[in-house]
Design a protein around this motif. Structure first.
Motif, PDB file in Angstrom:
ATOM      1  N   GLY A 100     -62.771  31.549 113.470  1.00 42.00           N
ATOM      2  CA  GLY A 100     -62.702  31.321 114.914  1.00 42.00           C
ATOM      3  C   GLY A 100     -61.385  30.738 115.382  1.00 42.00           C
ATOM      4  N   SER A 101     -60.356  30.881 114.585  1.00 40.20           N
ATOM      5  CA  SER A 101     -59.034  30.397 114.993  1.00 40.20           C
ATOM      6  C   SER A 101     -58.568  31.159 116.231  1.00 40.20           C
ATOM      7  CB  SER A 101     -58.014  30.597 113.867  1.00 40.20           C
ATOM      8  OG  SER A 101     -58.338  29.796 112.761  1.00 40.20           O
ATOM      9  N   HIS A 102     -57.807  30.487 117.057  1.00 39.93           N
ATOM     10  CA  HIS A 102     -57.284  31.124 118.271  1.00 39.93           C
ATOM     11  C   HIS A 102     -56.214  32.149 117.957  1.00 39.93           C
ATOM     12  CE1 HIS A 102     -59.081  27.431 119.994  1.00 39.93           C
ATOM     13  NE2 HIS A 102     -59.484  28.300 120.896  1.00 39.93           N
ATOM     14  N   SER A 103     -55.534  31.966 116.832  1.00 38.78           N
ATOM     15  CA  SER A 103     -54.464  32.889 116.465  1.00 38.78           C
ATOM     16  C   SER A 103     -54.248  32.841 114.963  1.00 38.78           C
ATOM     17  CB  SER A 103     -53.163  32.520 117.179  1.00 38.78           C
ATOM     18  OG  SER A 103     -52.678  31.270 116.695  1.00 38.78           O
ATOM     19  N   GLN A 130     -53.003  25.588 109.786  1.00 38.26           N
ATOM     20  CA  GLN A 130     -54.094  24.777 109.244  1.00 38.26           C
ATOM     21  C   GLN A 130     -54.179  24.938 107.728  1.00 38.26           C
ATOM     22  OE1 GLN A 130     -55.832  22.445 110.684  1.00 38.26           O
ATOM     23  NE2 GLN A 130     -57.035  22.002 108.872  1.00 38.26           N
ATOM     24  N   GLU A 167     -52.210  29.740 114.165  1.00 37.88           N
ATOM     25  CA  GLU A 167     -53.023  28.518 114.081  1.00 37.88           C
ATOM     26  C   GLU A 167     -53.722  28.433 112.725  1.00 37.88           C
ATOM     27  OE1 GLU A 167     -57.202  27.584 115.919  1.00 37.88           O
ATOM     28  OE2 GLU A 167     -55.658  27.222 117.451  1.00 37.88           O
ATOM     29  N   SER A 177     -58.825  34.345 109.480  1.00 43.43           N
ATOM     30  CA  SER A 177     -58.586  33.678 110.763  1.00 43.43           C
ATOM     31  C   SER A 177     -59.692  34.017 111.758  1.00 43.43           C
ATOM     32  CB  SER A 177     -57.222  34.099 111.316  1.00 43.43           C
ATOM     33  OG  SER A 177     -57.026  33.587 112.608  1.00 43.43           O
ATOM     34  N   ALA A 178     -60.045  35.296 111.835  1.00 40.48           N
ATOM     35  CA  ALA A 178     -61.108  35.723 112.754  1.00 40.48           C
ATOM     36  C   ALA A 178     -62.451  35.117 112.366  1.00 40.48           C
ATOM     37  CB  ALA A 178     -61.194  37.246 112.763  1.00 40.48           C
TER      38      ALA A 178
END
Length: 100
Positions: free
Chosen positions: A28-31, A38, A34, A24-25
């Motif tokens: 660039g996911s916001h959370s 996806q 999220e 996720s990091a």
């Protein structure tokens, strides 16, 4: 996300959660939520497409079209079956449903 939403509670192995958090990091996911949403969407679309979509190369497609165009005329047994079906539909004995 839409104004209405559904909740999905999961119990997962901590190592899988850490793996997802790292991914996720990196994306660039916001959370994490999220990212997981996806990932579920992408995998679901792929699984459904694999189950419902046939992919043919040009040669296979041409062979399929040729086979469809060269189909033999219906024989008497098939014509009788069609007449029986039509009659049942007219009498309301047969419900016609679309196949999805």
């Amino acid at each position: 996300m839409s104004k209405t939403s559904a909740r999905l509670d999961l119990r997962i192995d901590p190592a899988i959660k850490e793996l997802a958090a790292r991914a996720s990091a990196l994306t660039g996911s916001h959370s994490l939520s999220e990212f997981v949403i996806q990932a579920i969407r992408e995998k679901s679309v792929r699984v459904i497409e694999e189950a419902e979509v046939y992919r043919l190369n040009s040669q296979s497609f041409d062979a399929f079209v040729a086979a469809c165009e060269a189909a033999p005329a219906p024989n008497e047994a098939l014509l009788r079956a069609k007449r029986r079906r039509s009659k049942r539909m007219e009498n309301g004995d047969l419900e016609v449903r679309a196949i999805r």
